[in-house]
Design an enzyme around this catalytic site. Structure first.
Site, PDB file in Angstrom:
ATOM      1  N   LYS A  94      31.572  62.036  39.465  1.00  0.00           N
ATOM      2  CA  LYS A  94      32.788  62.535  38.826  1.00  0.00           C
ATOM      3  C   LYS A  94      33.716  63.090  39.907  1.00  0.00           C
ATOM      4  O   LYS A  94      33.278  63.851  40.780  1.00  0.00           O
ATOM      5  CB  LYS A  94      32.452  63.626  37.809  1.00  0.00           C
ATOM      6  CG  LYS A  94      31.696  63.115  36.592  1.00  0.00           C
ATOM      7  CD  LYS A  94      31.342  64.266  35.673  1.00  0.00           C
ATOM      8  CE  LYS A  94      30.709  63.745  34.388  1.00  0.00           C
ATOM      9  NZ  LYS A  94      29.431  63.048  34.645  1.00  0.00           N
ATOM     10  N   ASP A 131      32.793  58.121  37.153  1.00  0.00           N
ATOM     11  CA  ASP A 131      32.664  58.457  35.736  1.00  0.00           C
ATOM     12  C   ASP A 131      34.001  58.878  35.131  1.00  0.00           C
ATOM     13  O   ASP A 131      34.860  59.443  35.816  1.00  0.00           O
ATOM     14  CB  ASP A 131      31.683  59.613  35.552  1.00  0.00           C
ATOM     15  CG  ASP A 131      30.248  59.137  35.470  1.00  0.00           C
ATOM     16  OD1 ASP A 131      30.008  58.033  34.971  1.00  0.00           O
ATOM     17  OD2 ASP A 131      29.352  59.891  35.909  1.00  0.00           O
ATOM     18  N   GLN A 160      36.917  54.761  28.569  1.00  0.00           N
ATOM     19  CA  GLN A 160      36.458  55.247  27.267  1.00  0.00           C
ATOM     20  C   GLN A 160      37.323  54.660  26.161  1.00  0.00           C
ATOM     21  O   GLN A 160      38.532  54.866  26.140  1.00  0.00           O
ATOM     22  CB  GLN A 160      36.517  56.780  27.243  1.00  0.00           C
ATOM     23  CG  GLN A 160      35.681  57.412  28.351  1.00  0.00           C
ATOM     24  CD  GLN A 160      35.803  58.922  28.389  1.00  0.00           C
ATOM     25  OE1 GLN A 160      34.883  59.644  28.010  1.00  0.00           O
ATOM     26  NE2 GLN A 160      36.933  59.411  28.843  1.00  0.00           N
ATOM     27  N   ARG A 181      32.951  49.983  33.672  1.00  0.00           N
ATOM     28  CA  ARG A 181      31.936  50.465  32.729  1.00  0.00           C
ATOM     29  C   ARG A 181      32.654  50.816  31.431  1.00  0.00           C
ATOM     30  O   ARG A 181      33.522  51.690  31.404  1.00  0.00           O
ATOM     31  CB  ARG A 181      31.228  51.708  33.276  1.00  0.00           C
ATOM     32  CG  ARG A 181      30.297  52.367  32.236  1.00  0.00           C
ATOM     33  CD  ARG A 181      29.793  53.709  32.745  1.00  0.00           C
ATOM     34  NE  ARG A 181      28.851  53.531  33.830  1.00  0.00           N
ATOM     35  CZ  ARG A 181      28.587  54.454  34.750  1.00  0.00           C
ATOM     36  NH1 ARG A 181      29.227  55.606  34.731  1.00  0.00           N
ATOM     37  NH2 ARG A 181      27.702  54.229  35.698  1.00  0.00           N
ATOM     38  N   LYS A 184      32.179  54.371  24.798  1.00  0.00           N
ATOM     39  CA  LYS A 184      33.000  54.867  23.687  1.00  0.00           C
ATOM     40  C   LYS A 184      33.667  56.194  24.023  1.00  0.00           C
ATOM     41  O   LYS A 184      34.787  56.450  23.594  1.00  0.00           O
ATOM     42  CB  LYS A 184      32.150  55.003  22.421  1.00  0.00           C
ATOM     43  CG  LYS A 184      31.697  53.660  21.847  1.00  0.00           C
ATOM     44  CD  LYS A 184      30.941  53.831  20.544  1.00  0.00           C
ATOM     45  CE  LYS A 184      30.493  52.503  19.985  1.00  0.00           C
ATOM     46  NZ  LYS A 184      29.768  52.629  18.705  1.00  0.00           N
ATOM     47  N   GLY A 185      32.987  57.056  24.768  1.00  0.00           N
ATOM     48  CA  GLY A 185      33.553  58.350  25.129  1.00  0.00           C
ATOM     49  C   GLY A 185      32.840  59.486  24.436  1.00  0.00           C
ATOM     50  O   GLY A 185      32.365  59.336  23.312  1.00  0.00           O
ATOM     51  N   ALA A 186      32.776  60.658  25.108  1.00  0.00           N
ATOM     52  CA  ALA A 186      32.004  61.773  24.576  1.00  0.00           C
ATOM     53  C   ALA A 186      32.780  63.070  24.441  1.00  0.00           C
ATOM     54  O   ALA A 186      32.293  64.018  23.846  1.00  0.00           O
ATOM     55  CB  ALA A 186      30.780  62.026  25.471  1.00  0.00           C
ATOM     56  N   THR A 223      26.404  50.947  26.132  1.00  0.00           N
ATOM     57  CA  THR A 223      26.285  51.200  24.696  1.00  0.00           C
ATOM     58  C   THR A 223      24.831  51.159  24.276  1.00  0.00           C
ATOM     59  O   THR A 223      24.003  50.498  24.912  1.00  0.00           O
ATOM     60  CB  THR A 223      27.080  50.162  23.882  1.00  0.00           C
ATOM     61  OG1 THR A 223      27.023  50.505  22.493  1.00  0.00           O
ATOM     62  CG2 THR A 223      26.528  48.762  24.057  1.00  0.00           C
ATOM     63  N   ARG A 285      26.643  69.974  26.636  1.00  0.00           N
ATOM     64  CA  ARG A 285      27.964  69.369  26.420  1.00  0.00           C
ATOM     65  C   ARG A 285      27.851  68.131  25.542  1.00  0.00           C
ATOM     66  O   ARG A 285      28.698  67.879  24.696  1.00  0.00           O
ATOM     67  CB  ARG A 285      28.619  69.023  27.756  1.00  0.00           C
ATOM     68  CG  ARG A 285      29.352  70.182  28.389  1.00  0.00           C
ATOM     69  CD  ARG A 285      30.211  69.696  29.539  1.00  0.00           C
ATOM     70  NE  ARG A 285      29.421  69.042  30.567  1.00  0.00           N
ATOM     71  CZ  ARG A 285      28.791  69.698  31.537  1.00  0.00           C
ATOM     72  NH1 ARG A 285      28.852  71.012  31.591  1.00  0.00           N
ATOM     73  NH2 ARG A 285      28.104  69.048  32.443  1.00  0.00           N
TER      74      ARG A 285
END
Length: 305
Positions: A94, A131, A160, A181, A184-186, A223, A285
């Site tokens: 990150k 990321d 995402q 990559r 969907k996203g978090a 996924t 998180r």
């Protein structure tokens, strides 16, 4: 709180199931087992939102040592039809861990740190994926990756699909032949920038996946959703991609039987493996940002190995 969590057998099992450990010594046998099974790995040293320069320097030092460790453990790079040589080992990083948030100079500090990591990774035969974080960092992250990709074309970034501009980004990346990559996203995001309904996020994922499969790049399908896995296989066949012309990515400890099934079927499968002392924040998180993740982790914990 960490001591309390690891003091109970059930919650300790949650930690050990989804995080490889706190040190590179803990990580080593996990990586060895995954590579021996035919799966690939992407290792994340847990840490983000660096607030002091020394923290970014420490993260760079750890990643350099990690890259060297992975280079010694990596299996021979696989040659995939159409995709060329695909590194079996990768690190995920990150930009916030590399100093992106350190004031006005932060973005450039993070960029220079990423260049340092890419130079070492190039020598070691290790890949890097940057990321995704919350939407406020997206433009800066992608701008940095595009600049550094000129010298290191294998450098990848995560996209995402709950973000409303995800399809536009995927079409641009597909035209460039980039490694992406797709997830969907978090993070919890406002309606102005992100889809809120699961159905909308899924529809966006499928549009992005179609763009990537039809492009010149290397799609990394991150996924655990059976519908998306089946869709990826169908779209790949429609666009003439062989099983190795793209890869599936799944989290360490999640859908292990499916990881093995896809690998045995000839698909490239990469497992995202986190480690480090900040595992508590990583797990909390994931549960706090999206309440549905709680059921996701509990189902995975109940799954047979």
């Amino acid at each position: 709180m960490k001591r309390a969590v690891t003091g109970f057998p059930v919650t300790a099992e949650v930690v050990h199931r989804f995080v490889a450990g706190e040190t590179r010594a803990d990580l080593a046998p996990v990586v060895g087992e995954l590579l021996a099974s035919g799966r690939m790995v992407s290792v994340d040293f847990l840490g983000e939102y660096t607030t002091e320069r020394f923290m970014a320097d420490d993260a760079v030092a750890e990643y350099l040592a990690l890259i060297d460790d992975l280079a010694r453990r990596r299996t021979e790079a696989a040659v995939r039809p159409g995709a060329g040589v695909v590194a079996s080992v990768e690190v995920s990083v990150k930009l916030s861990a590399l100093g992106q948030s350190l004031g006005a100079a932060g973005p450039e500090i993070a960029a220079e740190n990423l260049r340092t990591l890419c130079a070492r990774a190039e020598q070691a035969g290790v890949w890097i994926t940057v990321d995704a974080e919350d939407h406020t960092t997206t433009e800066g992250t992608e701008s940095t990756v595009r600049r550094i990709r000129r010298d290191h074309p294998w450098l990848a970034v995560a996209t995402q699909t709950y973000l409303r501009r995800a399809e536009q980004r995927c079409r641009a990346a597909a035209a460039e032949g980039a490694r992406i990559r797709l997830c969907k996203g978090a993070y919890r995001e406002p309606d102005s920038v992100a889809f809120q309904r699961s159905a909308e996020v899924d529809e966006s994922y499928l549009r992005c996946l179609e763009a990537l499969m039809g492009g010149a790049g290397y799609p990394m399908v991150a996924t655990h959703d059976p519908v998306m896995i089946a869709a990826a296989q169908h779209m790949a066949a429609e666009h003439g991609r062989e099983p190795g012309d793209f890869e599936f990515q799944m989290l360490y400890g999640i859908r292990i039987l499916e990881q093995r099934r896809l690998t045995e079927a000839g698909h490239a499968v990469r497992v995202y493996v986190p480690y480090g002392t900040q595992w508590y924040g990583y797990l909390m998180r994931r549960l706090a940002e999206r309440p549905a993740n709680l059921g996701f982790f509990l189902r995975a914990l109940a799954e047979r190995r």
